[in-house]
Design a protein around this motif. Structure first.
Motif, mmCIF file in Angstrom:
data_model
loop_
_atom_site.group_PDB
_atom_site.id
_atom_site.type_symbol
_atom_site.label_atom_id
_atom_site.label_comp_id
_atom_site.label_asym_id
_atom_site.label_seq_id
_atom_site.Cartn_x
_atom_site.Cartn_y
_atom_site.Cartn_z
ATOM 1 N N VAL A 85 8.880 -6.042 -3.014
ATOM 2 C CA VAL A 85 7.004 -5.712 -3.169
ATOM 3 C C VAL A 85 7.787 -4.575 -3.885
ATOM 4 C CG1 VAL A 85 5.968 -3.890 -2.034
ATOM 5 C CG2 VAL A 85 6.824 -6.398 -1.406
ATOM 6 N N HIS A 86 8.795 -3.448 -3.735
ATOM 7 C CA HIS A 86 9.110 -2.837 -5.094
ATOM 8 C C HIS A 86 9.229 -2.825 -6.504
ATOM 9 C CE1 HIS A 86 11.118 0.243 -1.539
ATOM 10 N NE2 HIS A 86 9.713 -0.184 -1.598
ATOM 11 N N ARG A 87 9.843 -3.877 -7.183
ATOM 12 C CA ARG A 87 10.230 -4.637 -8.226
ATOM 13 C C ARG A 87 8.939 -5.026 -8.734
ATOM 14 N NH1 ARG A 87 15.986 -7.881 -7.639
ATOM 15 N NH2 ARG A 87 16.982 -7.009 -6.638
ATOM 16 N N THR A 88 8.127 -5.454 -8.427
ATOM 17 C CA THR A 88 7.439 -6.153 -8.283
ATOM 18 C C THR A 88 5.675 -5.300 -8.091
ATOM 19 O OG1 THR A 88 7.509 -8.029 -7.127
ATOM 20 C CG2 THR A 88 4.883 -8.018 -7.889
ATOM 21 N N ARG A 93 -1.516 8.708 -4.399
ATOM 22 C CA ARG A 93 -2.264 8.903 -3.655
ATOM 23 C C ARG A 93 -2.235 7.799 -1.983
ATOM 24 N NH1 ARG A 93 -4.885 5.982 -8.330
ATOM 25 N NH2 ARG A 93 -4.835 4.672 -7.250
ATOM 26 N N GLU A 94 -2.651 9.463 -1.385
ATOM 27 C CA GLU A 94 -3.175 8.127 0.207
ATOM 28 C C GLU A 94 -3.051 7.003 0.152
ATOM 29 O OE1 GLU A 94 -1.841 9.406 3.139
ATOM 30 O OE2 GLU A 94 -2.207 11.461 1.802
ATOM 31 N N PRO A 95 -1.512 6.468 0.535
ATOM 32 C CA PRO A 95 -1.573 4.312 0.635
ATOM 33 C C PRO A 95 -3.950 3.951 0.988
ATOM 34 C CG PRO A 95 -0.306 5.439 2.602
ATOM 35 C CD PRO A 95 -1.295 6.518 2.403
ATOM 36 N N ALA A 99 1.202 -1.125 0.021
ATOM 37 C CA ALA A 99 0.186 0.160 0.316
ATOM 38 C C ALA A 99 0.895 1.036 -0.176
ATOM 39 C CB ALA A 99 -0.738 0.212 1.249
ATOM 40 N N GLU A 100 2.016 1.529 0.525
ATOM 41 C CA GLU A 100 2.744 2.258 0.935
ATOM 42 C C GLU A 100 3.564 2.579 -0.343
ATOM 43 O OE1 GLU A 100 5.044 1.293 4.253
ATOM 44 O OE2 GLU A 100 3.360 1.888 5.850
ATOM 45 N N TYR A 101 4.018 2.364 -1.232
ATOM 46 C CA TYR A 101 4.580 1.447 -2.774
ATOM 47 C C TYR A 101 3.651 2.114 -2.919
ATOM 48 C CZ TYR A 101 8.470 1.146 -5.855
ATOM 49 O OH TYR A 101 9.218 2.109 -6.871
ATOM 50 N N ALA A 102 2.857 2.013 -3.364
ATOM 51 C CA ALA A 102 1.565 1.792 -4.460
ATOM 52 C C ALA A 102 1.662 3.717 -4.481
ATOM 53 C CB ALA A 102 0.403 0.767 -4.535
ATOM 54 N N ALA A 103 0.956 3.987 -3.210
ATOM 55 C CA ALA A 103 1.010 5.400 -3.014
ATOM 56 C C ALA A 103 1.854 6.598 -3.840
ATOM 57 C CB ALA A 103 0.768 5.763 -1.521
#
Length: 317
Positions: free
Chosen positions: A299-302, A255-257, A246-250
């Motif tokens: 997670v970042h790579r994915t 957007r907010e997580p 959630a945090e990396y997608a944000a």
């Protein structure tokens, strides 16, 4: 060495193929769907199903070793329809092991990280995959030509993993695609259970290296004494993984997580479960989990992969 990979068009298999080619091996990709257009230099294709004894035996006759990845996946999916997993995961594995013994081929079999759950009640996937482990041990003990090393990865994740409904066409929901697609589209992440259960994840490139190293070890020294368990040094809860996604997608979307919501656990899932690995077993094949891709980096790579490869097409549909 020329290596037969069953289920050779699958997610983990695609990474194993690259790893074997990088190590200088040839690859014979066996799959029941014709994917020969996806072959790289150094690869050949064999159209066949592991449930077909003749096909498996014919494929095995043309290689020097086998990595057996073909399987019917799913937890709740295999409870509601157990026969396909029994036919492929048990009888298909029996066909592979019999062909390997016939030609005295070193073989690596993909077990499951939650193998212990069969003692407390779980889905047919774990039951059938664990039954095949028992067959592998039988071949090693009592059959001439039995040379099978068992490799048990926990939840493999990374770029290329298929996406299930409502975001994709896969029939089996896997944790990292499910979390990533929801977070990238602004939908709340759904976690089954309270999220305190441990379900360790390991980056798929490290899993591929373990399968290749296990086969090379089996060629040189025979099967390992214990199953090789492939997972991280440090265990994390499902809530921890969901928060990282959630945090990396944000960060990527601005957007907010997204929120994390909790749903009832599905059939075959075990409350307060711990799915982790005995990483000391990696020493048998000359590896250590200390060299694995850390969860944060993985997670970042994915999430980057789904943001750049999956999300544009999804938004345009």
């Amino acid at each position: 060495m020329k290596v037969l990979i069953t289920g050779g068009s699958g997610f983990i298999a695609s990474w194993v193929r690259r790893e074997l080619l990088a190590r200088g091996h040839g690859v014979l990709v066996m799959d029941h769907q014709d994917r020969r257009q996806q072959l790289a230099d150094g690869e050949e294709f064999f159209l066949g199903d592991v449930r077909d004894t003749t096909a498996v035996t014919e494929a095995a006759a043309h290689v020097d070793g086998i990595i057996h990845l073909a399987a019917v996946l799913g937890t709740q999916e295999t409870i509601s329809n157990p026969r396909p997993s029994a036919e492929t995961n048990i009888l298909g594995s029996l066909n592979v092991f019999e062909a390997a013994a016939q030609y005295s081929l070193p073989t690596v079999y993909a077990g499951v990280g939650n193998h212990a759950f069969r003692l407390i009640g779980t889905g047919c996937y774990t039951i059938t995959k664990s039954a095949a482990e028992d067959l592998a041990r039988m071949y090693n003990l009592y059959r001439d030509g039995g040379q099978i090393t068992i490799v048990r990865p926990v939840n493999a994740y990374g770029p290329g993993q298929s996406v299930a409904a409502p975001y994709g066409t896969s029939k089996v929901r896997k944790i990292m695609p499910a979390l990533s697609c929801r977070a990238l589209t602004g939908a709340p992440i759904e976690v089954y259970g309270d999220g305190t259960q441990v379900s360790d994840c390991v980056y798929v490139e490290d899993v591929a290296k373990a399968f290749a190293a296990a086969l090379e070890h089996t060629v040189e020294h025979g099967p390992t004494e214990r199953p090789v368990e492939v997972g991280p040094l440090e265990s994390r809860t499902v809530n921890d993984i969901a928060r990282l996604v959630a945090e990396y997608a944000a960060q990527l979307t601005g957007r907010e997580p997204v929120a994390i919501t909790h749903l009832p656990m599905r059939p075959g899932e075990v409350p307060n479960a711990i799915v982790s690995s005995d990483t000391d077993t990696l020493k048998q094949i000359g590896m250590t989990a200390a060299d694995f891709v850390p969860l944060e980096d993985g997670v970042h790579r994915t999430v980057d992969y789904y943001a750049t490869t999956w999300l544009p097409d999804y938004l345009a549909a």
